[in-house]
Design an enzyme around this catalytic site. Structure first.
Site, PDB file in Angstrom:
ATOM      1  N   HIS A 171       7.365   6.399  -0.083  1.00 63.69           N
ATOM      2  CA  HIS A 171       8.360   5.507   0.369  1.00 63.69           C
ATOM      3  C   HIS A 171       9.265   4.610  -0.469  1.00 63.69           C
ATOM      4  O   HIS A 171       8.456   4.696  -1.763  1.00 63.69           O
ATOM      5  CB  HIS A 171       8.022   4.490   1.512  1.00 63.69           C
ATOM      6  CG  HIS A 171       6.813   3.626   1.228  1.00 63.69           C
ATOM      7  ND1 HIS A 171       5.463   4.018   1.352  1.00 63.69           N
ATOM      8  CD2 HIS A 171       7.098   2.294   0.322  1.00 63.69           C
ATOM      9  CE1 HIS A 171       5.054   2.985   0.879  1.00 63.69           C
ATOM     10  NE2 HIS A 171       5.621   1.722   0.493  1.00 63.69           N
TER      11      HIS A 171
ATOM     12  N   HIS B 281       6.782   3.618   7.527  1.00 65.09           N
ATOM     13  CA  HIS B 281       8.034   3.454   6.584  1.00 65.09           C
ATOM     14  C   HIS B 281       8.688   4.282   5.668  1.00 65.09           C
ATOM     15  O   HIS B 281       7.648   5.109   4.929  1.00 65.09           O
ATOM     16  CB  HIS B 281       8.208   1.915   5.945  1.00 65.09           C
ATOM     17  CG  HIS B 281       7.116   1.879   5.273  1.00 65.09           C
ATOM     18  ND1 HIS B 281       5.875   2.201   5.071  1.00 65.09           N
ATOM     19  CD2 HIS B 281       7.058   1.058   4.088  1.00 65.09           C
ATOM     20  CE1 HIS B 281       5.104   1.661   4.181  1.00 65.09           C
ATOM     21  NE2 HIS B 281       5.984   0.871   3.546  1.00 65.09           N
TER      22      HIS B 281
ATOM     23  N   HIS C 164       9.732  -1.608  -5.205  1.00 61.72           N
ATOM     24  CA  HIS C 164       8.701  -0.603  -5.678  1.00 61.72           C
ATOM     25  C   HIS C 164       9.062   0.959  -4.985  1.00 61.72           C
ATOM     26  O   HIS C 164       9.841   0.756  -4.131  1.00 61.72           O
ATOM     27  CB  HIS C 164       7.381  -0.749  -5.352  1.00 61.72           C
ATOM     28  CG  HIS C 164       7.024  -0.921  -3.896  1.00 61.72           C
ATOM     29  ND1 HIS C 164       7.063  -2.012  -2.992  1.00 61.72           N
ATOM     30  CD2 HIS C 164       6.493   0.072  -3.102  1.00 61.72           C
ATOM     31  CE1 HIS C 164       6.680  -1.766  -1.794  1.00 61.72           C
ATOM     32  NE2 HIS C 164       6.580  -0.507  -1.620  1.00 61.72           N
TER      33      HIS C 164
ATOM     34  N   HIS D  67      -2.307  -4.201   3.928  1.00 65.20           N
ATOM     35  CA  HIS D  67      -1.266  -4.993   4.608  1.00 65.20           C
ATOM     36  C   HIS D  67      -1.341  -5.338   6.134  1.00 65.20           C
ATOM     37  O   HIS D  67      -2.071  -4.314   6.592  1.00 65.20           O
ATOM     38  CB  HIS D  67      -0.020  -3.921   4.310  1.00 65.20           C
ATOM     39  CG  HIS D  67       0.473  -3.606   3.043  1.00 65.20           C
ATOM     40  ND1 HIS D  67       0.827  -5.050   2.162  1.00 65.20           N
ATOM     41  CD2 HIS D  67       0.728  -2.640   2.544  1.00 65.20           C
ATOM     42  CE1 HIS D  67       1.298  -4.259   1.018  1.00 65.20           C
ATOM     43  NE2 HIS D  67       1.156  -3.092   1.217  1.00 65.20           N
TER      44      HIS D  67
ATOM     45  N   TYR E 270      -0.631  -2.061  -5.967  1.00 67.49           N
ATOM     46  CA  TYR E 270       0.833  -2.373  -6.730  1.00 67.49           C
ATOM     47  C   TYR E 270       0.540  -2.615  -8.260  1.00 67.49           C
ATOM     48  O   TYR E 270      -0.229  -3.186  -8.644  1.00 67.49           O
ATOM     49  CB  TYR E 270       1.392  -3.647  -6.413  1.00 67.49           C
ATOM     50  CG  TYR E 270       1.769  -3.452  -4.940  1.00 67.49           C
ATOM     51  CD1 TYR E 270       3.033  -2.868  -4.538  1.00 67.49           C
ATOM     52  CD2 TYR E 270       1.422  -4.198  -3.879  1.00 67.49           C
ATOM     53  CE1 TYR E 270       3.691  -2.631  -3.261  1.00 67.49           C
ATOM     54  CE2 TYR E 270       1.710  -4.091  -2.593  1.00 67.49           C
ATOM     55  CZ  TYR E 270       2.954  -3.278  -2.104  1.00 67.49           C
ATOM     56  OH  TYR E 270       3.471  -3.141  -1.043  1.00 67.49           O
TER      57      TYR E 270
ATOM     58  N   GLU F  45       3.449   1.853  -6.305  1.00 70.33           N
ATOM     59  CA  GLU F  45       2.412   1.610  -5.095  1.00 70.33           C
ATOM     60  C   GLU F  45       1.932   2.808  -5.190  1.00 70.33           C
ATOM     61  O   GLU F  45       2.230   3.970  -4.951  1.00 70.33           O
ATOM     62  CB  GLU F  45       3.065   0.850  -3.960  1.00 70.33           C
ATOM     63  CG  GLU F  45       2.064   0.736  -3.013  1.00 70.33           C
ATOM     64  CD  GLU F  45       2.395   0.370  -1.647  1.00 70.33           C
ATOM     65  OE1 GLU F  45       1.568  -0.512  -0.783  1.00 70.33           O
ATOM     66  OE2 GLU F  45       3.762   0.607  -1.116  1.00 70.33           O
TER      67      GLU F  45
END
Length: 308
Positions: free
Chosen positions: A151, A199, A213, A245, A254, A264
């Site tokens: 992503h 996502h 990112h 997260h 990251y 990431e």
């Protein structure tokens, strides 16, 4: 979900030192170099079958040139082009080969100023594993051995406008959003998907055209730990991690490529469905949403404001 946009196809990013960037993505991340010119390097992960998922472009600054999403059929592409025009977007046709090894498509700008393209076909190279009776993992992987990209996260001065555009003009679904308060609905930030991950693209507040990112998928937490070892071995600048997260429930590190583009490595999360209820985070809990392990407010400012 089998029609329309399928997934993130490739990211095209600027790098200030093409050879240093190539070494990072090939030797540290374990990507396969599929083509190269004096100005560009094309890369794919071992579990990706299309020609490339990353384009490195020589430049005097870092950042995102464009993102491209793969569409199921040419009928879908035409339908989405019409939706884009109805929504007021200025759409340009992209001819076959204008993007190396990619078929014809369309190009347009998001309200945030980012360039996005849609395409249907890309040259097929196949995975590093055979299609018949494959082993779980190929031999000889370098560094992290990232199987695929996952992503990207972009910044926008008015995130809700870009979120609205992606959902109405391109039929993205929303998995999670950040709002001012529990009674609010307008997203300050949002996580959108077309595949089955939490996502495929996310939008947070920041300057227009910013890249926060782009991310590589890893299959399990042990791979994330191995990635951390690899980054330390090669002195890769780590931004945050290992972290978890609250938003997406993913586990993460990251870090930065040699040009300063943030990468990431990401694993975990959940399966997302189009009919899932949207998860809402209130702004006062954003630190916990981003850094569930260490939700310290002072981390947020630097983490979200440093972009390319």
């Amino acid at each position: 979900m089998g029609e329309g946009i399928l997934r993130l196809g490739f990211v095209d990013v600027r790098v200030t030192d093409l050879e240093a960037a190539r070494k990072h993505y090939v030797e540290v991340m374990g990507m396969q170099e599929t083509a190269r010119t004096d100005e560009m390097v094309y890369l794919k992960g071992w579990d990706e079958y299309d020609h490339h998922s990353i384009v490195l472009r020589r430049s005097d600054r870092a950042g995102l040139v464009k993102m491209a999403f793969k569409v199921h059929t040419y009928e879908d592409l035409e339908r989405l082009e019409n939706q884009l025009r109805e929504y007021g977007a200025s759409v340009t046709r992209v001819s076959k080969g204008e993007n190396f090894s990619v078929g014809e498509g369309v190009r347009f700008r998001l309200p945030s100023g980012h360039t996005m393209e849609l395409f249907v076909e890309m040259d097929y190279l196949g995975k590093a594993l055979p299609q018949v009776n494959p082993a779980p993992v190929p031999d000889g992987l370098l560094g992290v051995g990232a199987p695929r990209i996952d992503h990207l996260l972009i910044t926008a001065d008015k995130p809700h406008e870009t979120v609205d555009f992606l959902m109405k003009a391109l039929n993205f679904y929303m998995s999670e959003k950040v709002v001012e308060s529990e009674q609010s609905e307008t997203p300050i930030a949002a996580w959108l998907f077309r595949s089955y991950t939490p996502h495929d693209i996310a939008i947070i507040p920041g300057r227009d055209e910013g890249l926060h990112h782009f991310a590589f998928w890893l299959d399990e937490f042990n791979d994330l730990r191995k990635a951390g070892d690899t980054f330390s071995k090669y002195d890769v600048p780590i931004d945050v991690g290992i972290e978890r997260h609250g938003i997406t429930r993913g586990q993460t590190i990251y870090y930065f490529d040699p040009s300063g583009n943030r990468n990431e490595v990401f694993t975990g999360g959940y399966i997302a469905y189009p009919d899932m209820p949207v998860v809402k985070w209130t702004a006062d809990q954003l630190a916990r949403g981003i850094f569930y392990f260490n939700h310290r407010q002072e981390w947020i400012e630097g983490f979200t404001s440093v972009t390319t």
